[in-house]
Design a protein around this motif. Structure first.
Motif, PDB file in Angstrom:
ATOM      1  N   UNK A 164     -34.729 -25.317  -9.495  1.00  0.00           N
ATOM      2  CA  UNK A 164     -35.260 -25.613  -8.169  1.00  0.00           C
ATOM      3  C   UNK A 164     -35.862 -24.359  -7.554  1.00  0.00           C
ATOM      4  N   UNK A 165     -36.685 -24.568  -6.538  1.00  0.00           N
ATOM      5  CA  UNK A 165     -37.183 -23.464  -5.731  1.00  0.00           C
ATOM      6  C   UNK A 165     -36.819 -23.720  -4.274  1.00  0.00           C
ATOM      7  N   UNK A 166     -36.798 -22.660  -3.472  1.00  0.00           N
ATOM      8  CA  UNK A 166     -36.347 -22.766  -2.084  1.00  0.00           C
ATOM      9  C   UNK A 166     -37.223 -21.901  -1.196  1.00  0.00           C
ATOM     10  N   UNK A 167     -37.634 -22.454  -0.072  1.00  0.00           N
ATOM     11  CA  UNK A 167     -38.285 -21.671   0.967  1.00  0.00           C
ATOM     12  C   UNK A 167     -37.246 -21.224   1.971  1.00  0.00           C
ATOM     13  N   UNK A 168     -37.107 -19.918   2.163  1.00  0.00           N
ATOM     14  CA  UNK A 168     -36.051 -19.377   3.014  1.00  0.00           C
ATOM     15  C   UNK A 168     -36.660 -18.516   4.122  1.00  0.00           C
ATOM     16  N   UNK A 169     -36.394 -18.887   5.364  1.00  0.00           N
ATOM     17  CA  UNK A 169     -36.874 -18.121   6.514  1.00  0.00           C
ATOM     18  C   UNK A 169     -35.749 -17.253   7.056  1.00  0.00           C
ATOM     19  N   UNK A 170     -36.001 -15.975   7.181  1.00  0.00           N
ATOM     20  CA  UNK A 170     -35.043 -15.039   7.777  1.00  0.00           C
ATOM     21  C   UNK A 170     -35.552 -14.666   9.164  1.00  0.00           C
ATOM     22  N   UNK A 171     -34.893 -15.183  10.185  1.00  0.00           N
ATOM     23  CA  UNK A 171     -35.322 -14.941  11.561  1.00  0.00           C
ATOM     24  C   UNK A 171     -34.812 -13.579  12.020  1.00  0.00           C
ATOM     25  N   UNK A 172     -35.682 -12.845  12.737  1.00  0.00           N
ATOM     26  CA  UNK A 172     -35.362 -11.505  13.241  1.00  0.00           C
ATOM     27  C   UNK A 172     -34.854 -10.620  12.105  1.00  0.00           C
ATOM     28  N   UNK A 173     -35.567 -10.626  11.010  1.00  0.00           N
ATOM     29  CA  UNK A 173     -35.122  -9.904   9.817  1.00  0.00           C
ATOM     30  C   UNK A 173     -35.004  -8.406  10.058  1.00  0.00           C
ATOM     31  N   UNK A 174     -35.793  -7.853  10.989  1.00  0.00           N
ATOM     32  CA  UNK A 174     -35.768  -6.411  11.219  1.00  0.00           C
ATOM     33  C   UNK A 174     -34.419  -5.933  11.743  1.00  0.00           C
ATOM     34  N   UNK A 175     -33.611  -6.846  12.288  1.00  0.00           N
ATOM     35  CA  UNK A 175     -32.311  -6.445  12.828  1.00  0.00           C
ATOM     36  C   UNK A 175     -31.303  -6.123  11.728  1.00  0.00           C
ATOM     37  N   UNK A 176     -31.626  -6.481  10.492  1.00  0.00           N
ATOM     38  CA  UNK A 176     -30.752  -6.095   9.373  1.00  0.00           C
ATOM     39  C   UNK A 176     -30.609  -4.577   9.298  1.00  0.00           C
ATOM     40  N   UNK A 177     -31.671  -3.881   9.688  1.00  0.00           N
ATOM     41  CA  UNK A 177     -31.629  -2.423   9.640  1.00  0.00           C
ATOM     42  C   UNK A 177     -30.633  -1.875  10.659  1.00  0.00           C
ATOM     43  N   UNK A 178     -30.644  -2.445  11.862  1.00  0.00           N
ATOM     44  CA  UNK A 178     -29.688  -2.027  12.888  1.00  0.00           C
ATOM     45  C   UNK A 178     -28.276  -2.449  12.525  1.00  0.00           C
ATOM     46  N   UNK A 179     -28.147  -3.651  11.979  1.00  0.00           N
ATOM     47  CA  UNK A 179     -26.834  -4.202  11.651  1.00  0.00           C
ATOM     48  C   UNK A 179     -26.136  -3.395  10.565  1.00  0.00           C
ATOM     49  N   UNK A 180     -26.904  -2.977   9.566  1.00  0.00           N
ATOM     50  CA  UNK A 180     -26.301  -2.301   8.417  1.00  0.00           C
ATOM     51  C   UNK A 180     -26.393  -0.785   8.491  1.00  0.00           C
ATOM     52  N   UNK A 181     -27.275  -0.274   9.354  1.00  0.00           N
ATOM     53  CA  UNK A 181     -27.465   1.169   9.417  1.00  0.00           C
ATOM     54  C   UNK A 181     -28.142   1.731   8.178  1.00  0.00           C
ATOM     55  N   UNK A 182     -28.859   0.890   7.458  1.00  0.00           N
ATOM     56  CA  UNK A 182     -29.502   1.290   6.203  1.00  0.00           C
ATOM     57  C   UNK A 182     -30.992   1.055   6.309  1.00  0.00           C
ATOM     58  N   UNK A 183     -31.793   1.965   5.736  1.00  0.00           N
ATOM     59  CA  UNK A 183     -33.226   1.748   5.675  1.00  0.00           C
ATOM     60  C   UNK A 183     -33.499   0.447   4.936  1.00  0.00           C
ATOM     61  N   UNK A 184     -34.333  -0.388   5.502  1.00  0.00           N
ATOM     62  CA  UNK A 184     -34.472  -1.756   5.032  1.00  0.00           C
ATOM     63  C   UNK A 184     -35.609  -1.963   4.028  1.00  0.00           C
ATOM     64  N   UNK A 185     -36.692  -1.176   4.160  1.00  0.00           N
ATOM     65  CA  UNK A 185     -37.925  -1.526   3.463  1.00  0.00           C
ATOM     66  C   UNK A 185     -37.777  -1.595   1.943  1.00  0.00           C
ATOM     67  N   UNK A 186     -37.231  -0.540   1.307  1.00  0.00           N
ATOM     68  CA  UNK A 186     -37.185  -0.516  -0.151  1.00  0.00           C
ATOM     69  C   UNK A 186     -36.211  -1.539  -0.729  1.00  0.00           C
ATOM     70  N   UNK A 187     -34.985  -1.680  -0.182  1.00  0.00           N
ATOM     71  CA  UNK A 187     -34.108  -2.745  -0.698  1.00  0.00           C
ATOM     72  C   UNK A 187     -34.708  -4.131  -0.530  1.00  0.00           C
ATOM     73  N   UNK A 188     -35.410  -4.342   0.581  1.00  0.00           N
ATOM     74  CA  UNK A 188     -36.019  -5.648   0.816  1.00  0.00           C
ATOM     75  C   UNK A 188     -37.154  -5.899  -0.166  1.00  0.00           C
ATOM     76  N   UNK A 189     -37.951  -4.881  -0.435  1.00  0.00           N
ATOM     77  CA  UNK A 189     -39.033  -5.009  -1.425  1.00  0.00           C
ATOM     78  C   UNK A 189     -38.458  -5.365  -2.793  1.00  0.00           C
ATOM     79  N   UNK A 190     -37.396  -4.671  -3.198  1.00  0.00           N
ATOM     80  CA  UNK A 190     -36.793  -4.919  -4.507  1.00  0.00           C
ATOM     81  C   UNK A 190     -36.259  -6.342  -4.596  1.00  0.00           C
ATOM     82  N   UNK A 191     -35.665  -6.823  -3.507  1.00  0.00           N
ATOM     83  CA  UNK A 191     -35.108  -8.170  -3.492  1.00  0.00           C
ATOM     84  C   UNK A 191     -36.217  -9.217  -3.556  1.00  0.00           C
ATOM     85  N   UNK A 192     -37.287  -9.020  -2.797  1.00  0.00           N
ATOM     86  CA  UNK A 192     -38.392  -9.970  -2.785  1.00  0.00           C
ATOM     87  C   UNK A 192     -39.031 -10.098  -4.163  1.00  0.00           C
TER      88      UNK A 192
END
Length: 312
Positions: free
Chosen positions: A55-83
């Motif tokens: 199967x495939x899934x369309x997944x919307x992450x609302x206010x995704x930029x807050x992951x950076x504040x929530x985790x205290x981790x730079x978000x861009x590179x981990x997010x790129x790798x995951x995508x």
């Protein structure tokens, strides 16, 4: 992943007024460590499950930029790798903090450079939004006339969240009445601003003296250009470069939004009204009315023939 999720995730089914079913997922960040490893582990498990079911899934992450504040981790590179790793999940990343999101996408040295297609979602057309407000109110027995609906949109501005917030305040004030008046809308606006007084006070205390003066100028006249020579001279704001930096900072903090021709307006219409109601008074300025003054009646007299004529 399932073991780590136990007790951390709540799934809540619901049905709206039209009978449409939906499911809400809530992650209790206090129940498990808030790190990107946990976040990506969950999505890896979803990817694996989708692959096993073909199967495939369309997944919307609302206010995704807050992951950076929530985790205290730079978000861009981990997010790129995951995508790029997930082939069964198509992501839609939604964020309302324009400045932060734009910085993530514009930085050529960061991971999201040219990875995502940017889609600007503009405001809902006013006639469509006004009709929606009227229909939703009518479903509860409240009549919002077209003029009152238009006034809600004018006072709240283009953002859907602000419109709905003001509309709810109007409904709270008038749900036991036959119809909503313009005065009801104005009263609801000021009541809503009063309820947010502590929030606006903290924001106001956090600005520098120059930033406060700039905000006062724009609150009084949104069409005024803060760095124009006449504005700088009339309001004694100081050097143009200093004022320009302060305005840029206010835009970066999403307090102001730059409109066309260097004009500016407040991102939060309720904060602007708070300034009118509180700071203007402290400075001895009149509070601008939310409703136009009623037109003065023109006296008439009846002449000898019984016809009505206008007094000059």
């Amino acid at each position: 992943a399932a073991g780590r999720l136990r007790g951390a995730v709540t799934i809540t089914p619901s049905v709206d007024a039209q009978g449409n079913a939906s499911v809400a997922f809530n992650i209790d960040t206090g129940a498990r460590p808030t790190d990107l490893g946990f976040f990506t582990e969950v999505l890896d498990a979803v990817e694996a499950e989708l692959a096993s079911r073909d199967l495939t899934l369309g997944l919307a992450l609302d206010e995704f930029q807050r992951l950076q504040t929530l985790t205290g981790t730079e978000l861009e590179w981990p997010l790129k790798e995951m995508l790029e790793r997930h082939r069964r999940i198509a992501y839609v990343l939604a964020g309302s903090e324009r400045t932060i999101v734009q910085q993530m996408l514009d930085n050529k040295k960061a991971g999201l450079w040219k990875v995502l297609d940017l889609l600007e979602v503009g405001p809902i057309a006013p006639p469509v939004m006004a009709t929606w407000l009227q229909d939703r109110a009518a479903a509860t027995g409240v009549n919002i006339p077209p003029g009152a609906a238009d006034l809600i949109l004018r006072l709240a501005g283009p953002r859907t969240r602000d419109i709905v917030q003001l509309a709810r305040a109007v409904w709270d004030l008038t749900h036991d009445r036959v119809a909503v008046s313009d005065d009801d809308v104005a009263q609801a606006m000021d009541l809503l601003v009063h309820e947010q007084d502590a929030l606006h006070q903290r924001a106001w205390r956090g600005f520098s003296d120059l930033e406060r003066r700039i905000l006062l100028v724009i609150a009084a006249d949104p069409t005024m250009q803060p760095t124009a020579a006449k504005t700088l001279q009339t309001h004694k704001l100081g050097p143009k470069t200093t004022v320009g930096r302060a305005v840029h900072q206010l835009i970066a903090q999403e307090v102001l939004v730059q409109a066309k021709r260097d004009a500016h307006h407040f991102d939060d219409p309720f904060f602007r009204r708070w300034i009118e109601l509180n700071v203007f008074v402290d400075l001895g300025r009149p509070v601008p009315p939310l409703l136009p003054a009623p037109a003065a009646s023109i006296p008439t007299k009846e002449d000898a023939t019984g016809e009505t004529t206008l007094e000059s």
